[in-house]
Write an enzyme that holds these catalytic residues in place. Structure first.
Site, mmCIF file in Angstrom:
data_model
loop_
_atom_site.group_PDB
_atom_site.id
_atom_site.type_symbol
_atom_site.label_atom_id
_atom_site.label_comp_id
_atom_site.label_asym_id
_atom_site.label_seq_id
_atom_site.Cartn_x
_atom_site.Cartn_y
_atom_site.Cartn_z
ATOM 1 N N LYS A 120 0.838 -1.212 0.000
ATOM 2 C CA LYS A 120 0.000 0.000 0.000
ATOM 3 C C LYS A 120 0.871 1.261 0.000
ATOM 4 O O LYS A 120 2.062 1.197 0.327
ATOM 5 C CB LYS A 120 -0.923 -0.029 1.218
ATOM 6 N N TYR B 8 16.654 29.139 11.631
ATOM 7 C CA TYR B 8 15.480 29.802 12.224
ATOM 8 C C TYR B 8 15.511 29.706 13.748
ATOM 9 O O TYR B 8 15.804 28.632 14.305
ATOM 10 C CB TYR B 8 14.202 29.116 11.755
HETATM 11 C C1 LIG Z 1 -0.418 -2.085 6.677
HETATM 12 C C2 LIG Z 1 -1.074 -3.360 7.007
HETATM 13 C C3 LIG Z 1 -0.327 -4.550 7.016
HETATM 14 C C4 LIG Z 1 1.185 -4.593 6.905
HETATM 15 O O1 LIG Z 1 1.688 -4.234 8.187
HETATM 16 P P1 LIG Z 1 3.237 -4.159 8.517
HETATM 17 O O2 LIG Z 1 3.262 -3.840 9.971
HETATM 18 O O3 LIG Z 1 3.785 -3.044 7.686
HETATM 19 O O4 LIG Z 1 3.852 -5.457 8.209
HETATM 20 C C5 LIG Z 1 -1.011 -5.757 7.193
HETATM 21 N N1 LIG Z 1 -2.358 -5.764 7.391
HETATM 22 C C6 LIG Z 1 -3.096 -4.628 7.430
HETATM 23 C C7 LIG Z 1 -4.554 -4.708 7.656
HETATM 24 C C8 LIG Z 1 -2.477 -3.393 7.250
HETATM 25 O O5 LIG Z 1 -3.211 -2.277 7.296
#
Ligand SMILES: *Cc1c(COP(=O)(O)O)cnc(C)c1O
Length: 365
Positions: free
Chosen positions: A51, A260
């Site tokens: 994702k 800054y």
């Molecule tokens: C993002 C996500 C994962 C992957 O999780 P990681 O901790 O990055 O391995 C798996 N299942 C769901 C439902 C997620 O949202």
């Protein structure tokens, strides 16, 4: 303001682009996937969560690399990402969508052959109405209270859903980065209660779950962050390398301050490098005066505040002015930067942004 005591490094500007460089080590991504795959039994499939553009590292090169390494199931957050991924991978691999079947997704789900992970009885009804021929999966809530059907909702639709032979039943652990947390065992028990006897492949583990007891592995795991070199997979090979060009050098006298708010003041004569990246490039403002950049293995403290496009580092101790310094390297990984920024490696990666000159090494992509 003090006169420079060495050739002004504005020379460096002519030799390199004034944008930071992100190099993604695709061989490390593949190696991390294989290493996680080996942590589970031969009956357990290891999928990949890609994702948010493979956590900001680039969906196409990362997904192609993983497909070449043997990944047959991919997970994305939303149908749009799934459609992009289908264009990249072509037919064959299964693409699961965590957000399920949202209103208006039907055409995309059917067109790209996506597997929506149905979250609610309403989504199930929508799915059966809009795309009745399209396979789907089911997402149950076992205690995280984010997505997924609660036990009563599940009970109300289980018979109808199971009759259509879903591809997967999944849930998600809230505390898998803390293996001893009591929520893990509670969620495991709830998942078993809700799915025992269903005769559908099951998935509970992301990266953290892979590293826990085999009871958490079920039929398929779906790691994300571990593939990209982040905790809780502490044995992972680093994947993201960030190097930032030095665009100016100056010597400052004791008592002069930098950046800054004048939050850093030279205690003695100091040599300051100005570098071309800032919080617009995901270098969190919180790491000013806290983290280091690296010249090879030599740390150079970030001094003063992080600006939108610029950083300042103390390089007084370097014998030669560097062309660039590293934010992410074998000497400082995403979790070290995350700690200085009071966040997690996931956010360090996904914040990197669009201004980097990206390159990919070590892949068949
Ligand atoms: C993002 C996500 C994962 C992957 O999780 P990681 O901790 O990055 O391995 C798996 N299942 C769901 C439902 C997620 O949202």
């Amino acid at each position: 303001m003090a006169p420079p005591q060495f050739a002004p490094a504005a020379q460096g500007v002519d030799r390199q682009m004034a944008t930071p460089a992100l190099r993604v080590d695709l061989a490390a991504v593949a190696a991390n996937w294989r290493a996680l795959d080996r942590r589970t039994g031969p009956q357990v499939a290891t999928a990949a969560t890609v994702k948010a553009g493979a956590y900001g590292l680039g969906l196409a090169p990362v997904a192609r690399t993983l497909a070449d390494a043997g990944v047959r199931q991919f997970f994305v957050a939303i149908a749009e990402e799934g459609a992009q991924l289908r264009d990249i991978l072509g037919p064959g691999p299964e693409i699961f969508v965590y957000s399920g079947h949202m209103a208006g997704d039907g055409e995309r789900i059917a067109g790209a052959d996506l597997i929506a992970l149905i979250n609610t009885p309403e989504q199930l009804a929508r799915h059966l109405q809009a795309t009745p021929q399209q396979p789907f999966g089911l997402q149950l809530d076992t205690g995280m209270n984010r997505l997924g059907m609660e036990p009563a909702e599940w009970a109300s639709v289980a018979a109808e859903a199971l009759a259509r032979r879903p591809r997967l039943i999944m849930s998600h652990l809230a505390c898998a980065d803390t293996p001893d947390h009591p929520a893990n065992a509670r969620q495991l028990a709830a998942f078993r209660d809700m799915t025992e006897g269903c005769d559908v492949p099951r998935s509970l583990a992301a990266t953290g779950g892979v590293l826990m007891d085999p009871a958490y592995h079920f039929d398929l795991t779906r790691p994300g962050v571990g593939l990209y070199g982040g905790a809780p997979f502490t044995d992972a090979r680093p994947v993201a390398h960030v190097s930032i060009p030095v665009i100016q050098l100056r010597d400052v006298a004791p008592g002069e301050s930098v950046g800054y708010g004048c939050t850093w003041t030279a205690q003695g004569p100091a040599r300051i490098a100005t570098l071309a990246a800032g919080y617009a490039d995901g270098v969190f403002r919180l790491i000013g005066n806290r983290a280091r950049l690296y010249h090879g293995a030599t740390p150079c403290p970030l001094v003063g505040r992080v600006s939108m496009d610029l950083l300042t580092a103390d390089i007084t101790h370097l014998p030669e002015p560097p062309d660039s310094l590293d934010l992410l390297s074998v000497h400082q990984g995403i979790d070290a930067v995350a700690e200085a920024a009071e966040t997690i490696g996931y956010e360090v990666l996904t914040a990197l942004g669009h201004r980097y000159t990206r390159s990919y090494t070590g892949g068949g992509a």
